[in-house]
Design a protein around this motif. Structure first.
Motif, PDB file in Angstrom:
ATOM      1  N   PRO A  13      33.583  40.337  36.151  1.00  0.00           N
ATOM      2  CA  PRO A  13      34.277  40.781  37.250  1.00  0.00           C
ATOM      3  C   PRO A  13      33.509  41.265  38.576  1.00  0.00           C
ATOM      4  O   PRO A  13      33.670  40.874  39.652  1.00  0.00           O
ATOM      5  CB  PRO A  13      35.325  41.719  36.782  1.00  0.00           C
ATOM      6  N   GLY A  14      32.440  42.010  37.896  1.00  0.00           N
ATOM      7  CA  GLY A  14      31.269  42.750  38.753  1.00  0.00           C
ATOM      8  C   GLY A  14      30.763  41.295  39.654  1.00  0.00           C
ATOM      9  O   GLY A  14      30.222  41.776  40.857  1.00  0.00           O
ATOM     10  N   ALA A  15      30.406  40.381  38.948  1.00  0.00           N
ATOM     11  CA  ALA A  15      29.468  39.469  39.451  1.00  0.00           C
ATOM     12  C   ALA A  15      30.465  38.555  40.486  1.00  0.00           C
ATOM     13  O   ALA A  15      29.925  38.415  41.614  1.00  0.00           O
ATOM     14  CB  ALA A  15      28.879  38.567  38.361  1.00  0.00           C
ATOM     15  N   LEU A  16      31.669  38.404  40.235  1.00  0.00           N
ATOM     16  CA  LEU A  16      32.551  37.722  41.052  1.00  0.00           C
ATOM     17  C   LEU A  16      32.760  38.537  42.459  1.00  0.00           C
ATOM     18  O   LEU A  16      32.866  37.935  43.486  1.00  0.00           O
ATOM     19  CB  LEU A  16      33.745  37.253  40.307  1.00  0.00           C
ATOM     20  N   PHE A  17      32.882  39.917  42.127  1.00  0.00           N
ATOM     21  CA  PHE A  17      33.163  40.605  43.273  1.00  0.00           C
ATOM     22  C   PHE A  17      31.932  40.510  44.351  1.00  0.00           C
ATOM     23  O   PHE A  17      31.967  40.540  45.595  1.00  0.00           O
ATOM     24  CB  PHE A  17      33.257  42.145  42.925  1.00  0.00           C
ATOM     25  N   GLN A  18      30.609  40.600  43.622  1.00  0.00           N
ATOM     26  CA  GLN A  18      29.216  40.674  44.310  1.00  0.00           C
ATOM     27  C   GLN A  18      29.313  39.438  45.365  1.00  0.00           C
ATOM     28  O   GLN A  18      28.960  39.227  46.276  1.00  0.00           O
ATOM     29  CB  GLN A  18      28.257  40.912  43.456  1.00  0.00           C
TER      30      GLN A  18
ATOM     31  N   ASP B 165      44.964  40.272  34.367  1.00  0.00           N
ATOM     32  CA  ASP B 165      44.714  40.874  33.195  1.00  0.00           C
ATOM     33  C   ASP B 165      44.347  42.249  33.410  1.00  0.00           C
ATOM     34  O   ASP B 165      43.233  42.572  34.441  1.00  0.00           O
ATOM     35  CB  ASP B 165      43.488  40.023  32.603  1.00  0.00           C
ATOM     36  N   GLN B 166      44.906  43.230  32.608  1.00  0.00           N
ATOM     37  CA  GLN B 166      44.663  44.693  32.739  1.00  0.00           C
ATOM     38  C   GLN B 166      43.207  45.071  32.644  1.00  0.00           C
ATOM     39  O   GLN B 166      42.432  45.898  33.366  1.00  0.00           O
ATOM     40  CB  GLN B 166      45.615  45.748  31.985  1.00  0.00           C
ATOM     41  N   GLU B 167      42.507  44.592  31.617  1.00  0.00           N
ATOM     42  CA  GLU B 167      41.121  44.917  31.180  1.00  0.00           C
ATOM     43  C   GLU B 167      40.206  44.441  32.411  1.00  0.00           C
ATOM     44  O   GLU B 167      39.291  45.159  32.702  1.00  0.00           O
ATOM     45  CB  GLU B 167      40.444  44.317  30.038  1.00  0.00           C
ATOM     46  N   MET B 168      40.407  43.218  32.915  1.00  0.00           N
ATOM     47  CA  MET B 168      39.640  42.576  33.902  1.00  0.00           C
ATOM     48  C   MET B 168      39.917  43.319  35.334  1.00  0.00           C
ATOM     49  O   MET B 168      39.144  43.658  35.992  1.00  0.00           O
ATOM     50  CB  MET B 168      39.827  41.031  33.939  1.00  0.00           C
ATOM     51  N   LYS B 169      41.136  43.695  35.520  1.00  0.00           N
ATOM     52  CA  LYS B 169      41.634  44.652  36.526  1.00  0.00           C
ATOM     53  C   LYS B 169      40.795  45.795  36.732  1.00  0.00           C
ATOM     54  O   LYS B 169      40.203  46.188  37.471  1.00  0.00           O
ATOM     55  CB  LYS B 169      43.023  44.620  36.719  1.00  0.00           C
TER      56      LYS B 169
END
Length: 63
Positions: free
Chosen positions: A6-11, A32-36
């Motif tokens: 998720p962090g890489a996608l956000f960047q 997905d709660q964990e990914m969120k």
């Protein structure tokens, strides 16, 4: 969000370098709660860094 953290996608999103597939992966991950939770942590870190930089620049301009 199976392929990319998720962090890489956000960047990639904030750098305007995200592909349509990656963006869809990011959106699906929000279900997905964990990914969120991981995405929220990445967002908080990013915005905290921006705020810190802003405060430094503001302090320099006052000097």
């Amino acid at each position: 969000m199976k392929k990319t953290k998720p962090g890489a996608l956000f960047q990639r999103l904030v750098n305007n370098k995200i592909s349509r597939d990656e963006f869809e992966e990011l959106l699906q991950g929000m279900e997905d709660q964990e990914m969120k939770t991981l995405l929220e942590a990445s967002m908080k870190k990013y915005f905290d860094e921006i705020l810190t930089q802003y405060e430094k620049e503001k302090k320099i301009k006052k000097s």
